[in-house]
Design an enzyme around this catalytic site. Structure first.
Site, PDB file in Angstrom:
ATOM      1  N   TYR A  70       0.893  -1.310   0.135  1.00  9.54           N
ATOM      2  CA  TYR A  70       0.021   0.091   0.017  1.00  9.54           C
ATOM      3  C   TYR A  70       0.798   1.299   0.159  1.00  9.54           C
ATOM      4  O   TYR A  70       2.074   1.210   0.299  1.00  9.54           O
ATOM      5  CB  TYR A  70      -0.998   0.091   1.153  1.00  9.54           C
ATOM      6  CG  TYR A  70      -0.368   0.501   2.471  1.00  9.54           C
ATOM      7  CD1 TYR A  70      -0.364   1.886   2.919  1.00  9.54           C
ATOM      8  CD2 TYR A  70       0.604  -0.352   3.303  1.00  9.54           C
ATOM      9  CE1 TYR A  70       0.290   2.216   4.110  1.00  9.54           C
ATOM     10  CE2 TYR A  70       1.331   0.104   4.343  1.00  9.54           C
ATOM     11  CZ  TYR A  70       0.998   1.564   4.832  1.00  9.54           C
ATOM     12  OH  TYR A  70       1.641   1.874   5.832  1.00  9.54           O
ATOM     13  N   LYS A  72       0.273   5.527   0.875  1.00 14.53           N
ATOM     14  CA  LYS A  72      -0.538   6.893   1.302  1.00 14.53           C
ATOM     15  C   LYS A  72       0.208   8.039   0.721  1.00 14.53           C
ATOM     16  O   LYS A  72       1.471   8.131   0.807  1.00 14.53           O
ATOM     17  CB  LYS A  72      -0.743   6.934   2.674  1.00 14.53           C
ATOM     18  CG  LYS A  72      -1.779   6.266   3.401  1.00 14.53           C
ATOM     19  CD  LYS A  72      -2.174   6.258   4.810  1.00 14.53           C
ATOM     20  CE  LYS A  72      -2.662   5.334   5.549  1.00 14.53           C
ATOM     21  NZ  LYS A  72      -2.979   5.590   6.884  1.00 14.53           N
ATOM     22  N   GLU A  73      -0.601   8.949  -0.255  1.00 13.73           N
ATOM     23  CA  GLU A  73      -0.189  10.036  -0.533  1.00 13.73           C
ATOM     24  C   GLU A  73      -1.031  11.341  -0.263  1.00 13.73           C
ATOM     25  O   GLU A  73      -2.437  11.165  -0.255  1.00 13.73           O
ATOM     26  CB  GLU A  73       0.009   9.914  -1.890  1.00 13.73           C
ATOM     27  CG  GLU A  73      -0.948   9.755  -3.081  1.00 13.73           C
ATOM     28  CD  GLU A  73      -0.787   9.663  -4.481  1.00 13.73           C
ATOM     29  OE1 GLU A  73       0.429   9.517  -5.033  1.00 13.73           O
ATOM     30  OE2 GLU A  73      -1.597   9.890  -5.255  1.00 13.73           O
ATOM     31  N   LYS A  85      -0.234  17.892 -11.537  1.00 11.10           N
ATOM     32  CA  LYS A  85      -0.715  17.272 -10.332  1.00 11.10           C
ATOM     33  C   LYS A  85       0.477  16.646  -9.796  1.00 11.10           C
ATOM     34  O   LYS A  85       1.192  15.915 -10.367  1.00 11.10           O
ATOM     35  CB  LYS A  85      -1.987  16.257 -10.446  1.00 11.10           C
ATOM     36  CG  LYS A  85      -2.323  15.913  -8.962  1.00 11.10           C
ATOM     37  CD  LYS A  85      -3.523  14.748  -9.421  1.00 11.10           C
ATOM     38  CE  LYS A  85      -4.122  13.946  -8.317  1.00 11.10           C
ATOM     39  NZ  LYS A  85      -5.213  13.326  -8.530  1.00 11.10           N
TER      40      LYS A  85
END
Length: 160
Positions: A70, A72-73, A85
């Site tokens: 996994y 997370k950003e 972006k």
């Protein structure tokens, strides 16, 4: 130590249409819908798709990683004028390999009125001890995402 890897992926979709998907939450929703077995699952933990949004990506199982992994950003830049972006990995992914900073940059570059290029880049910073790990930094998942999303949008342009 710092570096960058990039890949340009041409798609047969207008830049504005690709940007509408890439700029906020729609990209994660679309990935969940059309390619969860290939690209994984996306969950939005905070935010509305603008700067500060936090997303969690759960990757599908891969050889040697049966449960997947996994990442997370946090969205740190959404530039509508230049169609850029940027996100920063805050947990998991390449950050878990020991990098101090990992940023993902997605740029939509207009080729003509019916096609564009999705430039996917990963910028990393870390200790020189990570020299052996650098060869594992790859934009291949971002390239695959660009190809799948581009094809889906191209195939469905008439219904959009």
């Amino acid at each position: 130590m710092h570096g960058q890897v990039s890949q340009d992926t041409p798609v047969a979709v207008p830049a504005d249409l690709i940007w509408d998907v890439y700029r906020g939450l729609e990209l994660g929703r679309l990935v969940d819908k059309i390619a969860p077995d290939v690209l994984g699952r996306v969950e939005f933990l905070e935010g509305d798709g603008g700067v500060g949004t936090i997303a969690k990506f759960t990757f599908p199982p891969a050889p040697g990683i049966p449960e997947g992994g996994y990442m997370k950003e946090r969205f740190i830049k959404v530039d509508d004028e230049n169609r850029v972006k940027e996100t920063e990995v805050i947990e998991g992914g390449y950050k878990a390999l020991g990098f101090d900073v990992v940023r993902i940059r997605l740029e939509i570059l207009e080729k003509d009125s019916e096609s564009c290029i999705i430039r996917s880049s990963i910028v990393y910073e870390g200790d020189d001890k990570l020299a052996d790990v650098v060869s594992h930094v790859s934009v291949k998942p971002l390239e695959t995402m660009a190809e799948i999303v581009g094809k889906h949008l191209s195939d469905n342009k008439s219904t959009m």
